[in-house]
Design a protein around this motif. Structure first.
Motif, PDB file in Angstrom:
ATOM      1  N   LEU B 287      -1.826   6.158  -0.196  1.00 47.90           N
ATOM      2  CA  LEU B 287      -0.487   6.324   0.380  1.00 47.90           C
ATOM      3  C   LEU B 287      -0.359   7.717   0.956  1.00 47.90           C
ATOM      4  O   LEU B 287      -0.796   8.693   0.351  1.00 47.90           O
ATOM      5  N   LEU B 288       0.251   7.758   2.127  1.00 50.82           N
ATOM      6  CA  LEU B 288       0.561   9.030   2.758  1.00 50.82           C
ATOM      7  C   LEU B 288       2.086   9.094   2.864  1.00 50.82           C
ATOM      8  O   LEU B 288       2.694   8.204   3.460  1.00 50.82           O
ATOM      9  N   LEU B 289       2.679  10.115   2.272  1.00 58.42           N
ATOM     10  CA  LEU B 289       4.136  10.212   2.298  1.00 58.42           C
ATOM     11  C   LEU B 289       4.582  10.677   3.677  1.00 58.42           C
ATOM     12  O   LEU B 289       4.047  11.652   4.213  1.00 58.42           O
ATOM     13  N   GLU B 290       5.554   9.972   4.247  1.00 61.91           N
ATOM     14  CA  GLU B 290       6.012  10.336   5.592  1.00 61.91           C
ATOM     15  C   GLU B 290       7.296  11.155   5.554  1.00 61.91           C
ATOM     16  O   GLU B 290       7.675  11.744   6.555  1.00 61.91           O
ATOM     17  N   GLY B 291       7.972  11.189   4.416  1.00 60.05           N
ATOM     18  CA  GLY B 291       9.140  12.048   4.261  1.00 60.05           C
ATOM     19  C   GLY B 291       8.822  13.194   3.325  1.00 60.05           C
ATOM     20  O   GLY B 291       7.651  13.462   3.047  1.00 60.05           O
ATOM     21  N   ARG B 292       9.865  13.845   2.808  1.00 58.31           N
ATOM     22  CA  ARG B 292       9.644  15.012   1.963  1.00 58.31           C
ATOM     23  C   ARG B 292       9.633  14.631   0.484  1.00 58.31           C
ATOM     24  O   ARG B 292      10.345  13.745   0.054  1.00 58.31           O
ATOM     25  N   GLY B 293       8.818  15.346  -0.274  1.00 58.58           N
ATOM     26  CA  GLY B 293       8.736  15.111  -1.703  1.00 58.58           C
ATOM     27  C   GLY B 293       7.292  15.053  -2.148  1.00 58.58           C
ATOM     28  O   GLY B 293       6.374  15.233  -1.337  1.00 58.58           O
ATOM     29  N   ILE B 294       7.109  14.814  -3.440  1.00 55.92           N
ATOM     30  CA  ILE B 294       5.762  14.700  -4.002  1.00 55.92           C
ATOM     31  C   ILE B 294       5.683  13.388  -4.780  1.00 55.92           C
ATOM     32  O   ILE B 294       6.488  13.155  -5.679  1.00 55.92           O
ATOM     33  N   MET B 295       4.716  12.553  -4.430  1.00 54.02           N
ATOM     34  CA  MET B 295       4.511  11.305  -5.165  1.00 54.02           C
ATOM     35  C   MET B 295       3.802  11.615  -6.481  1.00 54.02           C
ATOM     36  O   MET B 295       2.928  12.485  -6.528  1.00 54.02           O
ATOM     37  N   ARG B 296       4.203  10.893  -7.537  1.00 56.88           N
ATOM     38  CA  ARG B 296       3.611  11.092  -8.862  1.00 56.88           C
ATOM     39  C   ARG B 296       3.285   9.739  -9.477  1.00 56.88           C
ATOM     40  O   ARG B 296       3.957   8.736  -9.188  1.00 56.88           O
TER      41      ARG B 296
END
Lengths: 131, 364
Positions: B287-296
């Motif tokens: 997964l590549l995050l397209e918005g702001r934040g950090i995936m956990r």
């Protein structure tokens, strides 16, 4: 040993506060807090104009390891946020008390500041935590 | 907590020590992001002595490994060759992932994870009934991983008995053991997406090599950088991205299952075949995050075909954005959303690796 500047106030959640000339309060996290969190890679600041009660989660600091809430140390309305943190969250690590400030708040009741720890009390608090 | 032979070296280098599966291991030596970049751009070294080295011998070593492992050691005809494989249970769940090396007639070496040591050894012994095989843990040996584009050239001159020249000829997943005093095992493998070696050696030799590598400018790296490097490289972490509850087919590891020859009856084969015939309900994706934040890890992913879950996530220092692995319904299309705390953030399903040999392969 963490840096603890004299002129600031502190909370048990390791936030610092500075009363500005216009009556607003600037809030950030302490040197101790940034060191414990590790290298920051994301900071979510509140929105200008948002109102928070004391103890509300109002910002998020995320390090390489984990996400942590920043709790609003006193009730009030957000008047300004540190936009630079969007691109440079590491400012909180390199300059926790200056360039790494997080938001400014217009307090509902500034007298609660009288109950906050001064630098000497916060240093004692840190020393107790290490015991 | 257990300590590796290099524990005092870590302390001396300023390591922040953490408990990792009962081992006192370095998390970082100051900046895990700098350590990450050192491996992508030059060379870094990791103490991986906590990993479990198991030597296999006996007349039935080959037949037993053909039964134990989902990959097929017949793909290792030459001495020195290494193979990545899963070790499965009866239901096709992953007991552990490992590398097995051919060390000569009826001699093999397996390197398995530290956190799963006991379960692995129990499983190996319980499957060895009726096989003439000796399973010998080598807890006394240390292990160093030297990784990065400059890793091999910086390490080669430090190897004993002129082994450097031979070591430089090793192909990917090849190993050799120089004719030197003590024990020395050098393999062109790693867990970072960069070139380099993993070296199994005595504790005394490990101390010397560590000191010489430091003097040569190789950056000590901790578990923090190890995790972000392997995530960028698209390499699974056992216990997070696959467990006994998931099969290789649901873990982006179908390529490690050797279906041929059909008559090879390996542990878990029947369950895997049934799942393959029915079609697995879930897949592991990047997964590549397209918005702001950090995936956990643990966050919920909403896809076109239903919900999924992040198994590993974090901040990619090379890409300066958040990347993750997630287990999602097989029919999910490219676009999804990740529930990050109170926010719903758009993300894109991609095929790992994200970064390999210093190059970002997936465009944000």
């Amino acid at each position: 040993m963490s840096e603890v500047p004299d002129q600031l106030l502190f909370t048990e959640d390791h936030e610092w506060l500075r009363l500005e000339d216009d009556g607003d309060v600037t809030v950030g996290i302490t040197d101790h807090a940034q060191a414990a969190l590790g290298e920051l890679v994301f900071v979510e600041v509140p929105e200008t104009g948002a109102e928070f009660a004391e103890g509300d989660a109002c910002a998020v600091v995320e390090s390489v390891k984990a996400a942590s809430d920043v709790y609003c140390p006193l009730s009030g309305e957000v008047t300004e946020v540190n936009e630079a943190l969007a691109d440079e969250p590491e400012l909180v690590n390199s300059s926790p008390y200056e360039d790494g400030w997080i938001f400014r708040l217009r307090p509902t009741d500034a007298t609660v500041l009288d109950e906050m720890m001064d630098a000497e009390a916060y240093e004692r608090y840190l020393a107790e935590l290490e015991d | 907590m257990k300590q590796t032979a290099l524990y005092e070296r870590h302390k001396a280098a300023g390591a922040r020590i953490v408990d990792f599966g009962g081992w006192a291991m370095p998390l970082h030596y100051g900046s895990q992001i700098d350590e990450h970049h050192a491996v992508r751009q030059s060379a870094g070294m990791f103490d991986v002595s906590h990993m479990t080295v198991v030597d296999i011998s006996g007349a039935d070593a080959g037949p037993w490994l053909r039964y134990l492992l989902a990959n097929n050691i017949d793909r290792l005809p030459a001495v020195g060759k290494g193979l990545y494989s899963c070790m499965l249970n009866e239901t096709g769940g992953v007991v552990d992932d490992l590398i097995v090396y051919n060390r000569g007639p009826a001699e093999y070496r397996m390197v398995v994870n530290a956190a799963t040591r006991e379960a692995d050894l129990d499983w190996m012994h319980s499957t060895a009934d009726g096989f003439d095989v000796t399973i010998r843990e080598r807890a006394e040996l240390a292990m160093l991983a030297v990784q990065g584009p400059a890793a091999r050239e910086l390490t080669a001159p430090l190897l004993p008995a002129h082994a450097g020249a031979d070591a430089l000829h090793l192909g990917s997943f090849e190993s050799f053991e120089p004719d030197a005093p003590g024990e020395y095992f050098i393999a062109r493998t790693g867990y970072t997406g960069e070139d380099g070696w993993e070296i199994v050696l005595t504790a005394t030799a490990a101390l010397t090599l560590w000191d010489e590598l430091r003097a040569a400018g190789v950056q000590p790296c901790g578990l923090g950088a190890r995790d972000t490097l392997r995530l960028e490289a698209g390499l699974n972490l056992y216990g997070q991205d696959m467990t006994t509850q998931t099969t290789p087919l649901e873990s982006n590891l179908a390529w490690t299952v050797a279906w041929e020859p059909e008559e090879r009856d390996f542990m878990g084969r029947r369950a895997l075949e049934a799942q393959r015939a029915a079609g697995p309900s879930h897949k592991l994706v990047g997964l590549l995050l397209e918005g702001r934040g950090i995936m956990r890890a643990g966050q919920v992913v909403q896809t076109s075909a239903g919900p999924g879950e992040i198994t590993s996530g974090g901040f990619s220092p090379s890409m300066e954005q958040s990347i993750a692995f997630a287990r999602v319904p097989t029919k999910s299309d490219e676009h999804c959303e990740v529930e990050i705390r109170k926010n719903v953030v758009p993300a894109r399903i991609v095929k790992p690796p994200f970064v390999k040999n210093g190059r970002v392969l997936i465009n944000g």
